[in-house]
Design an enzyme around this catalytic site. Structure first.
Site, PDB file in Angstrom:
ATOM      1  N   GLY A 143      39.984  37.045  36.494  1.00  0.00           N
ATOM      2  CA  GLY A 143      40.792  37.834  35.572  1.00  0.00           C
ATOM      3  C   GLY A 143      41.392  36.925  34.523  1.00  0.00           C
TER       4      GLY A 143
ATOM      5  CB  CYS B  64      37.688  32.795  39.020  1.00  0.00           C
ATOM      6  SG  CYS B  64      38.191  31.885  37.561  1.00  0.00           S
ATOM      7  CE1 TYR B  65      45.517  35.699  37.586  1.00  0.00           C
ATOM      8  CE2 TYR B  65      44.957  37.486  39.086  1.00  0.00           C
ATOM      9  CZ  TYR B  65      45.883  36.828  38.300  1.00  0.00           C
ATOM     10  OH  TYR B  65      47.175  37.280  38.240  1.00  0.00           O
TER      11      TYR B  65
ATOM     12  CG  HIS C 189      32.864  32.897  37.491  1.00  0.00           C
ATOM     13  ND1 HIS C 189      33.535  34.072  37.751  1.00  0.00           N
ATOM     14  CD2 HIS C 189      33.651  32.185  36.671  1.00  0.00           C
ATOM     15  CE1 HIS C 189      34.668  34.086  37.101  1.00  0.00           C
ATOM     16  NE2 HIS C 189      34.781  32.946  36.433  1.00  0.00           N
TER      17      HIS C 189
ATOM     18  CD  GLU D 286      31.116  36.080  39.568  1.00  0.00           C
ATOM     19  OE1 GLU D 286      31.139  35.244  40.488  1.00  0.00           O
ATOM     20  OE2 GLU D 286      32.079  36.264  38.805  1.00  0.00           O
TER      21      GLU D 286
ATOM     22  CG  ASP E 176      20.697  57.623  33.699  1.00  0.00           C
ATOM     23  OD1 ASP E 176      19.924  56.902  34.350  1.00  0.00           O
ATOM     24  OD2 ASP E 176      21.493  57.182  32.853  1.00  0.00           O
TER      25      ASP E 176
ATOM     26  CE  LYS F 254      18.818  53.704  32.656  1.00  0.00           C
ATOM     27  NZ  LYS F 254      19.480  54.833  32.017  1.00  0.00           N
TER      28      LYS F 254
END
Ligand code: XMP
Length: 517
Positions: A57, A84-85, A172, A174, A230, A373
């Site tokens: 964040g 992180c944060y 990070h 990710e 979708d 998606k």
């Protein structure tokens, strides 16, 4: 949809990568949901997660107005991983110290593992590259925590308290720049949270259908079907759940690609694969009339959007009482609209959360609201929807209306449809269709002089666009082979009337956008 399965919760503190964290969890076949850090602890407890991940964040956790959370979260016995944060906040709340660093660490940094036997570091080498982005750093750990890795400027790159199942990562994991990031997150999910990792699309589809059945009972359901991925997946899922009680309205606004209306009807209409109540409304003339004299892009979008609602409303009235309206909202729409996590609102045109006021019904059903998606595409395949529909590239709601610069007329629609069909056919033939994320022809408003045979021509220029992008927020022009461009150009000029010039747009986004308007 309420599913009985392993759940990891991502508590979002406003970081840029929150959706990526959720994706990485799902890649491990564990279902994952993102909640704002403002979500009360009681609600989180009720969800009974196997693990909780606190995201990064923008704040500094030691400042009075910064995002924070109840300390009790760390005493539930549920594994918690701070990123992180999130890692800094955990220390700030549990007796550690976070300070502003003299040297801001940003970019690819070498990580050195100090405790190879940590459960987070299974199959992770002692040295590897990770992605750091922080100004504050953890200068002291709270009691019971130990350092498990460091970098040159960051004494605490990761830490843990195995007894309390609390873990922190300053970098990070990710993002793909962190070489072993996915492995580390997978280790948290498997080794620490003890997940069995059995979340699969077939189970999701099956339980969603069951849940819709229970919810709808014998109610009447209405769905606006566009033929896009979708809405197609949502419609088929609904039809499997409620059968005849579903009616799909397909508004052909005359701004679809060549033959597209018929293709949608072939799949979803009376002779198609599904037993849908399918209503096709051929409204091209109405739309062209409304668009006459309109050339400003935003005005066109507005006119098309409003007319769409009017047509849909008229059809809905003919059907009579409707209990539920289906929408193909997907997870990024929810997060981007600011309803899921904490990220800023990016697109305002997503119709999420509120109910449109033009049809009288009691509830909205969004069967895909938890999916990304590519997961929607997987669900589509699971439901047996043809591949060419499942892997369709995005097509804007206002359709060719925003691919014709300036005023839209029936004649211009035909020109751009024909040119686009040739372009798509040649891209397909060259085997490039799966490599390029979006490609289309647009009609510029420019006319120029040319010579054909012995005649002077004064005709339009077609612009070809082909982009590579991951998230459609940024994009770069695809480097199409020259031979393909030449072939497409020759064919368009020979086969499409009123075109005497073809241009290839190599602008990236930013500064351009993907569509030309
Ligand atoms: P831009 O042109 O903003 O496009 O770079 C990003 C993505 O959004 C699509 N797009 C739209 N989709 N209504 C839509 O439903 C619109 O008005 C619209 N404008 C752009 C575009 O096709 C691309 O995938």
């Amino acid at each position: 949809m309420e599913l009985k399965q392993e759940l990891i919760i991502v508590l979002d503190f406003g970081g840029q990568y929150n959706q990526l964290v959720a994706r990485r969890v799902r890649e491990n076949n564990v279902y994952c949901e993102i909640y704002s850090y403002k979500t009360p602890l009681e609600e989180i407890k009720k969800k009974n997660p196997k693990g909780i991940i606190l995201t990064g964040g923008p704040d500094s956790c030691y400042l009075p107005d910064s995002a924070t959370y109840s300390k009790e979260l760390f005493a539930l016995g549920i594994p918690v991983l701070g990123l992180c944060y999130g890692a800094q906040l955990m220390q700030h709340l549990l007796g550690g110290k976070v300070e502003r660093a003299d040297i801001r660490e940003y970019g690819k940094i070498q990580l050195t593992v100090d405790k190879s036997e940590s459960e987070l570091f299974e199959n992770v080498p002692k040295e590897s590259i990770v992605w750091m982005s922080h100004t504050d750093y953890i200068s002291k750990l709270g009691e019971g925590f130990e350092i498990t890795s460091h970098s040159k400027d960051c004494p605490v790159a990761t830490y843990e308290n195995t007894e309390k199942k609390l873990y922190g990562i300053q970098f990070h994991p990710e993002v793909l720049h962190s070489e072993y990031g996915s492995v580390i997150l997978g280790n948290f999910i498997k080794n620490v949270c003890k997940c069995e990792c059995n979340w699969k699309m077939d189970a999701f589809v099956e339980s969603s259908i069951k849940a819709i059945k229970e919810k709808v009972g014998n109610g009447k359901v209405l769905c606006a079907l566009s033929g896009g991925v979708d809405s197609s997946v949502a419609a088929v899922m609904l039809s499997k759940a409620v059968g005849d009680n579903l009616t799909c309205v397909f508004v052909d606004h005359g701004l679809l690609r060549k033959n597209e209306g018929d293709e949608v009807e072939a799949v979803f209409g009376p002779n198609g694969n599904y037993k849908l109540n399918f209503i096709r409304v051929n409204a091209a003339e109405r739309f062209y009339a409304k668009l006459a004299g309109v050339s400003e892009p935003e005005k066109k979008r507005k006119v098309i959007g409003e007319e769409f609602i009017r047509v849909f409303e008229e059809e809905a009235k003919k059907i009579g009482k409707v209990d539920f309206l289906v929408q193909g909202t997907i997870y990024p729409d929810i997060v981007e609209s600011g309803l899921g996590g904490e990220s800023v609102v990016i697109k305002s045109h997503h119709n999420v959360g509120g109910l449109p006021d033009y049809v009288d019904f009691k509830e909205i059903i969004e069967p895909l609201r938890d999916l990304f998606k590519d997961e929607v595409r997987k669900a589509g395949l699971e439901l047996g929807i043809p591949k060419h529909l499942v892997f369709r590239q995005p097509f804007p709601g206002p359709g060719l209306g925003i691919r014709i610069i300036g005023e839209v007329t029936a004649e211009k629609v035909k020109i751009v449809q024909d040119a686009d069909a040739i372009y798509r056919e040649e891209i397909d033939k060259a085997g490039l269709s799966m490599e390029i994320n979006q490609y289309f022809a647009a009609l510029t408003n420019m006319r120029s002089v040319g010579v054909m045979g012995d005649y002077r021509t004064y005709d339009y220029a077609i612009a070809l666009r082909a982009v590579k992008t991951i998230d459609f927020m940024t994009a770069e022009a695809a480097r199409l082979p020259w031979e393909v461009l030449e072939k497409v150009t020759n064919r368009i000029i020979n086969e499409v009337d009123h075109v005497n010039r073809v241009l290839y747009d190599i602008t990236s986004k930013p500064p351009g956008t993907i569509e030309l308007e």
